[in-house]
Write an enzyme that holds these catalytic residues in place. Structure first.
Site, PDB file in Angstrom:
ATOM      1  N   PHE A  51      58.993 -22.082  87.841  1.00 24.04           N
ATOM      2  CA  PHE A  51      58.682 -23.311  87.107  1.00 24.04           C
ATOM      3  C   PHE A  51      59.140 -24.501  87.918  1.00 24.04           C
ATOM      4  O   PHE A  51      60.300 -24.542  88.350  1.00 24.04           O
ATOM      5  CB  PHE A  51      59.374 -23.306  85.735  1.00 24.04           C
ATOM      6  CG  PHE A  51      58.753 -22.307  84.793  1.00 24.04           C
ATOM      7  CD1 PHE A  51      58.912 -20.943  85.003  1.00 24.04           C
ATOM      8  CD2 PHE A  51      58.000 -22.734  83.721  1.00 24.04           C
ATOM      9  CE1 PHE A  51      58.321 -20.007  84.161  1.00 24.04           C
ATOM     10  CE2 PHE A  51      57.405 -21.816  82.865  1.00 24.04           C
ATOM     11  CZ  PHE A  51      57.562 -20.458  83.084  1.00 24.04           C
ATOM     12  N   ALA A  52      58.233 -25.474  88.114  1.00 22.43           N
ATOM     13  CA  ALA A  52      58.579 -26.663  88.892  1.00 22.43           C
ATOM     14  C   ALA A  52      58.071 -27.878  88.130  1.00 22.43           C
ATOM     15  O   ALA A  52      56.945 -28.326  88.318  1.00 22.43           O
ATOM     16  CB  ALA A  52      57.954 -26.577  90.273  1.00 22.43           C
ATOM     17  N   GLU A  96      69.659 -18.474  79.109  1.00 27.75           N
ATOM     18  CA  GLU A  96      70.594 -17.593  79.824  1.00 27.75           C
ATOM     19  C   GLU A  96      71.555 -16.910  78.832  1.00 27.75           C
ATOM     20  O   GLU A  96      71.900 -15.734  78.994  1.00 27.75           O
ATOM     21  CB  GLU A  96      71.386 -18.402  80.854  1.00 27.75           C
ATOM     22  CG  GLU A  96      72.281 -17.563  81.736  1.00 27.75           C
ATOM     23  CD  GLU A  96      72.940 -18.394  82.832  1.00 27.75           C
ATOM     24  OE1 GLU A  96      72.399 -18.422  83.952  1.00 27.75           O
ATOM     25  OE2 GLU A  96      73.978 -19.030  82.555  1.00 27.75           O
ATOM     26  N   HIS A 133      75.828 -13.031  87.958  1.00 26.95           N
ATOM     27  CA  HIS A 133      75.998 -14.448  88.245  1.00 26.95           C
ATOM     28  C   HIS A 133      77.087 -14.627  89.302  1.00 26.95           C
ATOM     29  O   HIS A 133      78.172 -14.051  89.183  1.00 26.95           O
ATOM     30  CB  HIS A 133      76.384 -15.179  86.954  1.00 26.95           C
ATOM     31  CG  HIS A 133      76.236 -16.655  87.047  1.00 26.95           C
ATOM     32  ND1 HIS A 133      77.052 -17.434  87.842  1.00 26.95           N
ATOM     33  CD2 HIS A 133      75.370 -17.504  86.455  1.00 26.95           C
ATOM     34  CE1 HIS A 133      76.687 -18.702  87.727  1.00 26.95           C
ATOM     35  NE2 HIS A 133      75.656 -18.768  86.897  1.00 26.95           N
TER      36      HIS A 133
HETATM   37  C1  UD2 Z   1      71.337 -22.123  85.040  1.00 26.64           C
HETATM   38  C2  UD2 Z   1      70.429 -20.976  85.422  1.00 26.64           C
HETATM   39  C3  UD2 Z   1      69.025 -21.293  84.944  1.00 26.64           C
HETATM   40  C4  UD2 Z   1      68.998 -21.494  83.444  1.00 26.64           C
HETATM   41  C5  UD2 Z   1      69.981 -22.601  83.091  1.00 26.64           C
HETATM   42  C6  UD2 Z   1      70.108 -22.704  81.584  1.00 26.64           C
HETATM   43  C7  UD2 Z   1      71.026 -19.804  87.467  1.00 26.64           C
HETATM   44  C8  UD2 Z   1      71.195 -19.918  88.925  1.00 26.64           C
HETATM   45  N1  UD2 Z   1      70.474 -20.866  86.870  1.00 26.64           N
HETATM   46  O1  UD2 Z   1      70.961 -23.157  85.955  1.00 26.64           O
HETATM   47  O2  UD2 Z   1      68.138 -20.259  85.255  1.00 26.64           O
HETATM   48  O3  UD2 Z   1      69.333 -20.299  82.796  1.00 26.64           O
HETATM   49  O4  UD2 Z   1      71.285 -22.376  83.636  1.00 26.64           O
HETATM   50  O5  UD2 Z   1      70.874 -23.787  81.255  1.00 26.64           O
HETATM   51  O6  UD2 Z   1      71.296 -18.787  86.898  1.00 26.64           O
HETATM   52  N2  UD2 Z   1      63.385 -26.820  85.579  1.00 26.64           N
HETATM   53  C9  UD2 Z   1      62.356 -27.680  85.989  1.00 26.64           C
HETATM   54  N3  UD2 Z   1      62.475 -29.021  85.773  1.00 26.64           N
HETATM   55  C10 UD2 Z   1      63.579 -29.577  85.177  1.00 26.64           C
HETATM   56  C11 UD2 Z   1      64.613 -28.709  84.776  1.00 26.64           C
HETATM   57  C12 UD2 Z   1      64.507 -27.345  84.993  1.00 26.64           C
HETATM   58  O7  UD2 Z   1      61.350 -27.230  86.522  1.00 26.64           O
HETATM   59  O8  UD2 Z   1      63.632 -30.806  85.038  1.00 26.64           O
HETATM   60  C13 UD2 Z   1      63.238 -25.372  85.782  1.00 26.64           C
HETATM   61  C14 UD2 Z   1      63.398 -24.996  87.249  1.00 26.64           C
HETATM   62  O9  UD2 Z   1      62.631 -23.857  87.516  1.00 26.64           O
HETATM   63  C15 UD2 Z   1      64.872 -24.676  87.342  1.00 26.64           C
HETATM   64  C16 UD2 Z   1      65.102 -23.991  86.004  1.00 26.64           C
HETATM   65  O10 UD2 Z   1      64.262 -24.678  85.077  1.00 26.64           O
HETATM   66  O11 UD2 Z   1      65.126 -23.856  88.459  1.00 26.64           O
HETATM   67  C17 UD2 Z   1      66.539 -23.981  85.490  1.00 26.64           C
HETATM   68  O12 UD2 Z   1      67.045 -25.299  85.423  1.00 26.64           O
HETATM   69  P1  UD2 Z   1      68.343 -25.732  86.244  1.00 26.64           P
HETATM   70  O13 UD2 Z   1      68.248 -25.169  87.615  1.00 26.64           O
HETATM   71  O14 UD2 Z   1      68.536 -27.182  86.114  1.00 26.64           O
HETATM   72  O15 UD2 Z   1      69.462 -24.981  85.442  1.00 26.64           O
HETATM   73  P2  UD2 Z   1      70.977 -24.686  85.913  1.00 26.64           P
HETATM   74  O16 UD2 Z   1      71.212 -25.176  87.285  1.00 26.64           O
HETATM   75  O17 UD2 Z   1      71.883 -25.164  84.850  1.00 26.64           O
END
Ligand code: UD2
Length: 333
Positions: free
Chosen positions: A100-101, A282, A212
């Protein structure tokens, strides 16, 4: 022997012959039917392929290589990639992947796709599904034969929590609508990541979780599970095996369909109660994998993040979560 006994035996013999005929005819038609079983799986649906035995899991002694329920934890040095790939090579497997992007995360897509091409199931059929609200910004990346990409346009969402969590619903819909008859396995991956090393058939399993990187050595009490009993993702203090990533998970189509459906229902159930689990989907994945144990676990090599210094047990990084400025990149704080 009286006449009644002879008649009874003749009837039994006839029945046995008829059953034999029925069995051999269904065998010839390529399908063995148990006449007493209801709801048999349609022959048009692809069945998960047989998986080979795990590699030599004892070749690493510095890390956990087998869980308490006897499934392998895959680390560098616990499998032979050449042997495993040769086992699968003639099975014409199709591996689906979702990424997802949305919003500013589109900037990560090019590097994700380019490095995926170099390391992710090279030599196999791979179908990547890119979900984005900016289809015109999806970069052109040259893909090897047998590999393809499909763009799915989704509406722009204004909360990163919704973007992250809505993935489960869309993954479930993709499996239901398009993949069940066509792909064998699926991996669901975060876009803000790059492949740095081989990710191949050693990762295949019915239900696959990734440890994780921040918590694989932590005590159970320190794992960031959802701790409010009102949530469907709630984990009691005595529950939990490991803390799994939301950023990488997978398995066969049926298992990932069950997982994504369950997480979608529970996420929305929470929302009707005015609650959102601490780590969105998650947290629900972690609850699901506590109750439905994965059949294979991938070590933090399969989604490393430099949240702490690299550890000696990490011999290779296969998939790497890039460092990002959350405040700058997310649509909301
Ligand atoms: C963690 C998890 C993530 C998700 C999230 C829940 C890992 C490494 N990452 O990362 O999978 O479970 O916690 O809170 O385990 N995205 C978009 N646009 C946006 C925001 C998100 O495309 O504006 C998509 C994108 O594919 C991204 C994913 O959602 O990789 C997860 O978002 P994140 O990376 O901001 O979440 P994060 O770093 O808190």
């Amino acid at each position: 022997m009286n006449l009644l006994k002879i008649k009874t035996r003749a009837v039994i013999l006839l029945c046995v012959l008829l059953m034999g005929l029925l069995y051999s005819s269904v065998r010839q038609s390529g399908r063995v039917i148990d006449p007493f079983k209801q709801n048999q799986i349609s022959p048009t649906k692809r069945q998960p392929p047989m998986l080979p035995m795990p590699g030599n899991a004892t070749s690493r002694t510095d890390v956990l290589t087998m869980t308490s329920w006897s499934v392998p934890v895959v680390w560098e040095g616990t499998f032979n990639p050449v042997l495993l790939d040769s086992f699968y090579q003639d099975k014409s497997l199709t591996i689906a992947a979702t990424v997802f992007a949305q919003g500013k995360y589109i900037r990560f897509l090019k590097r994700f796709l380019e490095t995926m091409e170099q390391h992710f199931f090279t030599g196999f059929n791979v179908h990547v599904f890119v979900y984005t609200d900016q289809p015109n910004e999806v970069p052109q990346v040259k893909m090897a034969s047998g590999r393809q990409l499909t763009v799915k346009t989704v509406p722009t969402l204004n909360r990163w929590q919704d973007i992250s969590a809505s993935r489960m619903f869309l993954i479930q819909a993709l499996i239901d609508d398009e993949l069940l008859d066509y792909a064998d396995f699926i991996f669901c991956l975060d876009v803000d990541s790059e492949f740095h090393g081989h990710w191949g058939t050693e990762s295949l399993g019915d239900l696959v979780g990734v440890l994780h990187p921040g918590y694989y050595k932590a005590q159970r009490s320190a794992l960031p599970y959802e701790r409010r009993p009102i949530s469907k993702a709630y984990m009691a203090p005595e529950e939990g095996d490991f803390y799994y990533c939301g950023g990488a998970f997978g398995g066969n189509l049926q298992e990932v369909q069950r997982l994504s459906q369950n997480c979608t229902i529970n996420f929305w159930d929470d929302r009707t109660k005015g609650i959102e689990a601490v780590w969105q989907e998650e947290s629900h994945i972690n609850r699901y994998m506590w109750l439905n144990k994965p059949s294979k676990i991938l070590s933090p090599e399969y989604l490393w993040q430099d949240i702490a210094a690299r550890k000696p047990e990490i011999h290779i990084i296969r998939f790497f979560g890039v460092v990002k400025n959350y405040a700058e990149i997310r649509p909301n704080v």
